[in-house]
Each structure stands twice: as C-alpha cells, then as structure tokens.
Write a protein that holds these residues in place. Structure first.
Motif, PDB file in Angstrom:
ATOM      1  N   GLY A 404      28.140  66.349-131.601  1.00 47.56           N
ATOM      2  CA  GLY A 404      29.039  66.778-132.675  1.00 47.56           C
ATOM      3  C   GLY A 404      29.953  67.916-132.246  1.00 47.56           C
ATOM      4  N   LEU A 405      29.509  68.668-131.241  1.00 49.13           N
ATOM      5  CA  LEU A 405      30.321  69.792-130.741  1.00 49.13           C
ATOM      6  C   LEU A 405      31.259  69.380-129.609  1.00 49.13           C
ATOM      7  CD1 LEU A 405      27.470  72.480-130.579  1.00 49.13           C
ATOM      8  CD2 LEU A 405      29.300  72.325-132.294  1.00 49.13           C
ATOM      9  N   TYR A 410      34.910  70.548-125.072  1.00 47.03           N
ATOM     10  CA  TYR A 410      36.076  70.184-124.247  1.00 47.03           C
ATOM     11  C   TYR A 410      37.138  71.280-124.312  1.00 47.03           C
ATOM     12  CZ  TYR A 410      34.738  65.211-123.631  1.00 47.03           C
ATOM     13  OH  TYR A 410      34.129  64.032-123.281  1.00 47.03           O
ATOM     14  N   ALA A 411      37.399  71.761-125.525  1.00 46.36           N
ATOM     15  CA  ALA A 411      38.477  72.743-125.694  1.00 46.36           C
ATOM     16  C   ALA A 411      38.202  74.002-124.876  1.00 46.36           C
ATOM     17  CB  ALA A 411      38.654  73.080-127.174  1.00 46.36           C
ATOM     18  N   VAL A 412      36.952  74.468-124.887  1.00 44.14           N
ATOM     19  CA  VAL A 412      36.596  75.671-124.112  1.00 44.14           C
ATOM     20  C   VAL A 412      36.752  75.400-122.624  1.00 44.14           C
ATOM     21  CG1 VAL A 412      34.684  77.190-123.443  1.00 44.14           C
ATOM     22  CG2 VAL A 412      35.022  76.579-125.866  1.00 44.14           C
ATOM     23  N   VAL A 413      36.231  74.252-122.178  1.00 45.97           N
ATOM     24  CA  VAL A 413      36.279  73.938-120.736  1.00 45.97           C
ATOM     25  C   VAL A 413      37.719  73.715-120.282  1.00 45.97           C
ATOM     26  CG1 VAL A 413      35.548  72.288-118.964  1.00 45.97           C
ATOM     27  CG2 VAL A 413      33.946  72.975-120.764  1.00 45.97           C
ATOM     28  N   GLU A 415      40.486  74.859-121.548  1.00 47.47           N
ATOM     29  CA  GLU A 415      41.242  76.101-121.524  1.00 47.47           C
ATOM     30  C   GLU A 415      40.904  76.898-120.257  1.00 47.47           C
ATOM     31  OE1 GLU A 415      43.748  77.128-123.025  1.00 47.47           O
ATOM     32  OE2 GLU A 415      43.754  79.133-122.138  1.00 47.47           O
ATOM     33  N   SER A 416      39.638  76.881-119.873  1.00 46.07           N
ATOM     34  CA  SER A 416      39.244  77.586-118.648  1.00 46.07           C
ATOM     35  C   SER A 416      39.848  76.895-117.418  1.00 46.07           C
ATOM     36  CB  SER A 416      37.724  77.632-118.540  1.00 46.07           C
ATOM     37  OG  SER A 416      37.336  78.348-117.389  1.00 46.07           O
ATOM     38  N   ILE A 417      39.884  75.585-117.440  1.00 38.21           N
ATOM     39  CA  ILE A 417      40.522  74.846-116.337  1.00 38.21           C
ATOM     40  C   ILE A 417      41.989  75.261-116.228  1.00 38.21           C
ATOM     41  CG2 ILE A 417      41.329  72.561-115.609  1.00 38.21           C
ATOM     42  CD1 ILE A 417      38.743  71.408-116.870  1.00 38.21           C
ATOM     43  N   ARG A 418      42.660  75.350-117.352  1.00 34.95           N
ATOM     44  CA  ARG A 418      44.060  75.739-117.334  1.00 34.95           C
ATOM     45  C   ARG A 418      44.217  77.131-116.722  1.00 34.95           C
ATOM     46  NH1 ARG A 418      48.039  75.308-121.654  1.00 34.95           N
ATOM     47  NH2 ARG A 418      46.421  75.413-123.242  1.00 34.95           N
ATOM     48  N   GLN A 419      43.336  78.045-117.155  1.00 25.27           N
ATOM     49  CA  GLN A 419      43.443  79.412-116.649  1.00 25.27           C
ATOM     50  C   GLN A 419      43.166  79.503-115.152  1.00 25.27           C
ATOM     51  OE1 GLN A 419      40.942  81.879-119.112  1.00 25.27           O
ATOM     52  NE2 GLN A 419      42.180  81.491-120.949  1.00 25.27           N
ATOM     53  N   LYS A 434      41.809  60.631-122.270  1.00 25.15           N
ATOM     54  CA  LYS A 434      42.477  61.934-122.178  1.00 25.15           C
ATOM     55  C   LYS A 434      43.977  61.845-122.466  1.00 25.15           C
ATOM     56  CE  LYS A 434      38.867  63.666-119.168  1.00 25.15           C
ATOM     57  NZ  LYS A 434      38.417  64.023-117.825  1.00 25.15           N
ATOM     58  N   ARG A 435      44.417  60.690-122.944  1.00 23.88           N
ATOM     59  CA  ARG A 435      45.843  60.504-123.208  1.00 23.88           C
ATOM     60  C   ARG A 435      46.394  61.537-124.182  1.00 23.88           C
ATOM     61  NH1 ARG A 435      46.334  55.613-126.674  1.00 23.88           N
ATOM     62  NH2 ARG A 435      45.585  57.192-128.138  1.00 23.88           N
ATOM     63  N   ASP A 436      45.646  61.789-125.246  1.00 27.91           N
ATOM     64  CA  ASP A 436      46.206  62.654-126.286  1.00 27.91           C
ATOM     65  C   ASP A 436      46.072  64.139-125.983  1.00 27.91           C
ATOM     66  OD1 ASP A 436      47.020  60.424-127.675  1.00 27.91           O
ATOM     67  OD2 ASP A 436      45.152  60.276-128.799  1.00 27.91           O
ATOM     68  N   VAL A 437      45.148  64.498-125.077  1.00 29.27           N
ATOM     69  CA  VAL A 437      45.078  65.920-124.702  1.00 29.27           C
ATOM     70  C   VAL A 437      45.995  66.226-123.520  1.00 29.27           C
ATOM     71  CG1 VAL A 437      42.750  66.295-125.613  1.00 29.27           C
ATOM     72  CG2 VAL A 437      43.050  65.650-123.211  1.00 29.27           C
ATOM     73  N   LEU A 438      46.389  65.190-122.788  1.00 34.00           N
ATOM     74  CA  LEU A 438      47.219  65.417-121.595  1.00 34.00           C
ATOM     75  C   LEU A 438      48.442  66.299-121.889  1.00 34.00           C
ATOM     76  CD1 LEU A 438      47.143  64.644-118.585  1.00 34.00           C
ATOM     77  CD2 LEU A 438      48.707  62.777-119.121  1.00 34.00           C
TER      78      LEU A 438
END
Lengths: 471, 471
Positions: A404-405, A410-413, A415-419, A434-438
């Motif tokens: 459920g989380l 994903y959002a936390v991971v 964002e860290s990948i981006r940083q 991953k099409r829609d998060v790309l």
C-alpha cells in the motif's frame, strides 16, 4: 474491428491466434499486466513481418511486438481495448550464421538468448550477454530494452554488442542493416536508436552481434566489507589490478546472503564467526586468457593488497571451478530468496559509482524516517553503478501494508536518485510501468526530442502505443 | 545579410571575427575546401552557444560548427555563399571534472584531444582515444565524426567512450545530458544519434567520457607474413591468446615499410634477408596489467604458436619500451612517407575481417585491369576491419594523370566495397567529400530514415547544411 483474413493469408492460418489460444500472450509472465489483442500474429520471415505491418498501417491497427514475454515493465502487453495485434517474433528464431574470422553472429529476433549463447559456444566463441531470464527471453526483447545483465562491466549492455540490425519500419519497409562492421561512419546511428526503443519505432527482426574469445579460466572470490565506501575503493583497486579480466563485481548486502541460506539450507556462506556477520560482501569474477593457476595467483595478489589496505575484512578465493560456481550461485539465488522477506518494492537504480555509498546511506535514512522499520534488500552490479534497491516489510509492516505504501516508497527513492544524478531504470526499461513518472525525472528538452523522433519514425503512432512515451 | 552586432553582444566583440581574421577558419587544413562565412563566432559557454543558435534561428542564418578544423572530408568548412556563421568551439576547452571512482571525465567540445588525454593521465587514468591529429583536433570534432584511431580494437570508437552529452539543439535549447551512468534505459538513445552526426543535428558542447586503468606495461611485436589471409588467421589466434590485452593489430604492406626507410633513413626494418622482403607485416600491441616481463612472455607464447602453425615467417618482439616505440614509429610514419610514392588516391575502407583478404585481392586485380601499373599502398587497423587502401601512380602514371583518374578509381574501389559488405567511410565521416556518392552505397530505406531524423531535429535545415545529406 477489421477482419484478420488478410493476416492469415500473409503468415498462414495456424499462425494467427485468437480467443483462448491468444491468452498466454495477453498477460505478462508476472501477472501484473493483462490486455486484449485483436489477434496474435506469428510471422515466419522478415518479409512476412513487413507485410503484416503494411496491413496494420492500411487498417490503422496498432502493433505490440513480443518476444519471450519476460518484460518487467509491461512493455510487451497490449492495452485492454482489443484493437492492437500482438506481433510475436517467436517463429523467427534462427541463428542465420556465425563468422568466426569476423567474430560476429547474425541472429533472428525470436531466438531465445540461451540458444544464441549456445550457438556461439559451439563455434568456439563467447556471446557474453547473460541474464536471469536467458532461458526464455529472446534477443529481440534484449535489443528492444537494451538489456544489461551480469557481464556488463566487461562487455557492455546489449547496445554495445550489436554491429548491425535488420528492422521493419513503422511503415512496413525493410531496412537491411545487418552490417558486420566495427567501423562505419556514413551517417546517423539508427542502430542505437532502435536498440532500447522498446518496439515503439519499428520492429527489429535480426541483429549482427559481436563475439569474443572464450576465457581459458574463470575464478571468483567473495570478500567481506564494512561499508559501500570500501566496496567502491575495492572496485577501483580491482580494475587497476585486473584490467579487462575483471568480468564481475557484485555488491551483496549481508542480509541477502542470510536470506539465501535460510531459504536454501544446502547453500552456505563460506565464512564463520564475525566474518559471516558483515554488513556487505562483494563477489568478484576474473576471466583469464592463460590458466586457472594464473587467475588464482592474480586474485591472491589483488586480494592481498585489499586486505593490507584495510578495505576487506575477510576473503575466500575459489579453489576450484565448483567452488567458483557455488559462490556465483549464492548471488544468483538472491532474487528467488527474496520471498523470505515477503513481497517487496523493487527498484532498478543506477547512479555514478562515486555516489553509490552516499546514495545508499541517504536513501536508507530517508526511508527509515518516513517508514520506520522497513528492511533494505540491496544487491547488484556495483561495477556498473547499478543496484537492485528493494524495500521489504521487515518486522514493522504486513505485506499488504507495505504494498500500500509502494507509490510513496518509489517517490522517496526516485527523488534520491534524481539528487544523485542517477536513473530510475538502469536495465529494465520503461514500458508501461514507468511511462507516467518518466516526465518527472527526465530532462524536458530530452523528452521533447524523444517525442519528435517518435513522430518522425512512427507518424501514425501505431508502434507499441502507450509504452515509453505518453500517447 | 544580417548585422552581427547582436552576436558581439552575446559572445563579446573580440570573439566575432570577420575579414582577414576569419580566413584561417574558412579553409580546411589540407587546403581542399574553401568557403566564406558571415562571421566566425567564438562563444565561451554553453549558454552563449544557445543564444548564438537562437539568434541564427531568428535570422535564418546557417551554422557550421568547427573544432580543430582537421576534418578530412570538409565537414567543418562553410560553402562559398558567405551566409553561414562558423561556430568555433575553441574557447570552450576546459576539462570540467574527473571522477576517478566513477572512471569518468567531463570535457568541453573545444578541448584538444591531447589535453584531454593528459588530464586523464595526471589523474592516473587512461583516456584511450588516440589518433594522428590528436595535437590539434578537439573532442567536439571527435564526437561529431565518431572518430576511430589506433585503440579501437580494445576500447571502441569515440561513440563507445561516451556516457553523456551536453547539446545545444538546432533550436537553441540546452539538453543537459552529461550523465555518468553505465546503465540508463529510460528512453531513446539521443546520445549516439548526436555522436557521428557531423554537426548536422545540433551542437555538442561537452561530453562525459569513460576512463580506464593505465596499463602497467605495453609491448609490441612485428611479424612477417605471406598473405592477408594469414594475417586474418593470426588475428584470430592473437585474440584468443591475449583476450582484451590485445590493444593493437595493424596490417602493413611491405612496400609501405620500404617507403618509410627510404624517406627516413634513420629508421630501419628489423629484419634481414628474405624476411625484410615479405609482402605483408603485422604490428601487434599488448597492454598488460601485470608487468613488462609478463607481457613479453605472453608474446613469446602466442608468436611461438603462430610460427609453429606456419602463419608467420619471421618475428621480432620488442625487448624494451624504446624498441616497442621504434616499431610503432615505423607504422606511424607511413602516412608521412606516402609522399615517396607521389600524391595518391586515398580510401578509408572497412569490410568484415573475414572478407578482408578477398577484398584486397579482388580490388587490386580490378584496379590493375583498369589502370595497369598503379601501386597499392595498403595499411591500417586490420583488427577493426579498417584499411587505408590507397592507390599511387607507380611507374606507369604521372601524379597528374593519376589524380585525373581519381573518380574512376573511387568507382572501382567503392563497387568492390559494396560487393564485400563494407563501408566507404570507416572512420573519417562523410562531410562534403562523400555526400553525393553516399546515396549510391547506402540502403535507401536507411537514407530515408536519416532524412526524417534531420527534418525532425533540424526542421529549418540550419545545422551544417550540405554536410552528410544533400540539401
């Protein structure tokens, strides 16, 4: 809904599947994506592929290419509308030829990866692409996703193993590009554009692959480490000491090894006492062009240096081929042993090797702050800057609560990948998953260029719609 | 003709050159192509490049990117209309950073290749791109043409050394793609599309390159051979015996070596008697991660095997670094020594290695039938399937008579390349020189796809017009 009689004429009636026969093609192997197709079409030649695509263009029927149906991102599954055909390349499975003097091999898209490896081996050569799904995935899928695997450190991803392609374009023309040339500077690199495009620009029907000499000997070692930082320093030392003979460098979290022996009691961790309880291990593989003795001697020199430098707490160097295989088997068993931790949230992360330690530390901390008590399942190809960074429920959550989380994790991971200047998909591709998060993590100029390429090469938008790019 | 005041505002007045100051930029280094430019513009940053391109777009002014101006195909020279600007990247020459843990280096397009090599060396790493023009060519030009050189056998062409790019698009936007990732499967491979596009799709302003460990020792050997066929068999044996340590395999026609010692009497062929009169020689280079002794011992084993198999007539293995360098120097002196044969007609050929012997035999025969008495000057990177296949006047023609036959000679050679599945430009690119013959030798579907890409990424046709593709 157009009638499929013409498709039957092109590929032969038995090779157009509908109804129950089509079902296995409409669901991905992990049962995460289910779609519906107008029909499954199984052409037997490049000419037939071209004619099928031409028919689809005339009828405005979308095309979903499919190989071994082992995508981890739903890249080979149609949507639920039933308007698309699934174009299965499975019948085009020949190794068309091997040229040992040129060290190349021409293979059709539907050839199972293991069969391609085997054909090379029988010709006395190595085709180094190797990954978990090799018994069922096809080289067409490997090309479509630019698959990685266990030998990337030395031989590169699929893209780096390709010299030429045969492609049916989105308009049903055949590009005869099966060149066996290591140098050819006569225009734009269309080859690398089709490789990794996940079937959204055209259909790859065959490829010319590079081959390599078979190594004379291979040897592995398992080294115990105090930190990811030490693992990165060890990688640098191993690259210097082994050069191109270093063909594997896998990082393994200590808890992963314990999970393996818990699941598979016949396997064992080759350390005792505190050395069996270290937070990290590294599995190194050396491929030698001289002899097993030479490989072992080189390992002893480099491992000795690492012990002396305090980078390594303890080390086991395999004394036989069987022992080497047992060490690799420990590593390969991790994905299966993950069930010991319950269903988990998987990430296929790459970051620059130099930022790997910082990535693991800060992402672990951010997850613990948000989701106290989750367990980190971390292993993968450190030498390529690629980790499987998975998050399990630990003692703190039920499996269902954790799943459920999933989106929040994903959002936390991500964002860290981006940083850390990394990628949210190192080797699995984008597909539907991953099409829609790309768009959130991709440079906007790059994304706009991608859309222009798509528009230029597939103006009708019929090639694998809804994959990689939003419609 | 638009006024260039705005360009002066963007890059600073001293960096917009016109009249006499612009002249050196308007002529290629071999004096084969001369053009005229509206101005030479020398931006100092990526932002300035973007603003210059935006101005050109608004004014519809074509852009000819230029690095070290060492193209062999007129790729960096404008046409004679005076309507285009030359965009010189020479001021953007910084090494922005070196990451030894990640084994990567970020370099700006205007950095001279030798300076990039030097920066890597000072950081204890190898940047393996190496070619004759390295003292004056820039990495931007290397990227634009996907340059080859002497280390391709082991490390690949420029394309294979690049992980990320920074590009100013044809519309003046900046793509921030300087990733240092060895794995990133999140969409189309734009990187490899810009690499090798000869400035016709946008302006590469910087790149992230792979670095490698410095080899501990290098050793070379010169082997005498009876035929190209034996050289191909020797290559196979050497690849098996040395693995990735084989970093060079050059084929040299016997007459080329004799030309060198005739031009440069201080050099010598290290053989005597019949061994000095063989039709072919091969220069092998081994890079070792252990020691000079180990390198030499490995050479002795493999050369021994080749002698035993009857592939090699005679062999010299360098006993010192100085001797290794002397052998390489023989090879490197060939292009300069070619003047001993008079001006000649040059070809940059690649064919599959397995067809190399047949290519040389049949092309030589076809030329002798058409142009009796011409001399064949053949040398190059056999390990990459790439030969410099040059045709000299011999005793039969004057220099002028031979150059008058140039187009006919090209036609014979290109037709033979086509029949052997090869490329008419292995490493030099297309530029202006081969633009008009390209359609004769390129797959028509591939050429049509290239035009679509050009149209999609440079819809106004302002990027290096008249290069690679016909207007």
């Amino acid at each position: 809904m157009p009638a499929v009689d013409e498709l039957k004429r092109i590929v032969g009636e038995p090779h157009v599947l509908q109804g129950e026969q089509a079902e296995p093609y409409q669901v991905d192997w992990r049962n995460r994506y289910a779609g519906r197709a107008l029909a499954v079409v199984r052409p037997g030649s490049t000419q037939e592929v071209a004619e099928v695509v031409q028919w689809c263009v005339a009828q405005r029927v979308p095309i979903v290419p499919q190989g071994g149906n082992t995508s981890l991102c739903g890249a080979a599954t149609p949507d639920g509308s039933g308007s698309a055909i699934i174009l299965s390349l499975a019948r085009m499975n020949r190794v068309r030829g091997i040229d040992t003097d040129n060290d190349t091999m021409v293979v059709e898209a539907g050839c199972v990866l293991q069969a391609a490896q085997q054909a090379a081996r029988e010709a006395g050569r190595l085709f180094p692409l190797s990954l978990a799904a090799e018994g069922s995935c096809t080289v067409g899928g490997n090309l479509g996703t630019n698959a990685g695997g266990t030998q990337v450190l030395r031989y590169g991803n699929t893209r780096e193993l390709v010299l030429g392609l045969e492609v049916v374009t989105a308009e049903g023309e055949i590009w005869h590009g099966l060149r066996g040339l290591r140098k050819d500077n006569t225009g734009y690199d269309l080859r690398d554009l089709y490789v990794g495009s996940e079937g959204t620009l055209g259909v790859i029907t065959a490829a010319t692959f590079k081959l390599y000499p078979q190594p004379v000997a291979q040897c592995t070692a398992l080294l115990g480490l105090a930190s990811v930082r030490d693992a990165v320093a060890l990688l640098s030392l191993a690259r210097q000491g082994f050069g191109a003979s270093l063909t594997g460098f896998e990082l393994i979290g200590g808890n992963c090894l314990h999970g393996v022996v818990q699941c598979y009691p016949q396997q064992r961790i080759p350390f005792e006492g505190p050395s069996a309880q270290l937070p990290w291990y590294a599995l190194l593989e050396l491929s030698d062009s001289e002899s097993a003795e030479h490989a072992r001697a080189r390992f002893e020199a480099v491992v000795g240096e690492a012990l002396e430098a305090g980078l390594v707490s303890d080390a086991v160097i395999a004394e036989s081929m069987a022992q080497s295989q047992a060490l690799w088997h420990l590593r390969e068993s991790i994905p299966l042993a993950e069930k010991a931790f319950g269903k988990n949230v998987k990430n296929d992360v790459s970051v620059p090797v130099s930022r790997m330690a910082d990535f693991v530390e800060t992402t672990n901390a951010a997850l613990q702050a948000r989701f106290p008590g989750v367990e980190h399942i971390i292993f993968g190809h450190l030498g390529d800057g690629n980790l499987h960074y998975n998050v399990a429920r630990g003692q703190a959550y039920t499996e269902q609560a954790l799943l459920g989380l999933q989106e929040d994790i994903y959002a936390v991971v991500y964002e860290s990948i981006r940083q850390h200047g990394g990628s949210i998909s190192a080797e699995h591709g984008v597909g539907q998953l991953k099409r829609d998060v790309l768009p959130l993590y991709k440079d906007p100029v790059e994304l706009a260029l991608m859309k222009r390429i798509k528009q230029a090469l597939d103006p009708l938008g019929l090639m694998n719609p809804g994959k990689v790019l939003q419609g």
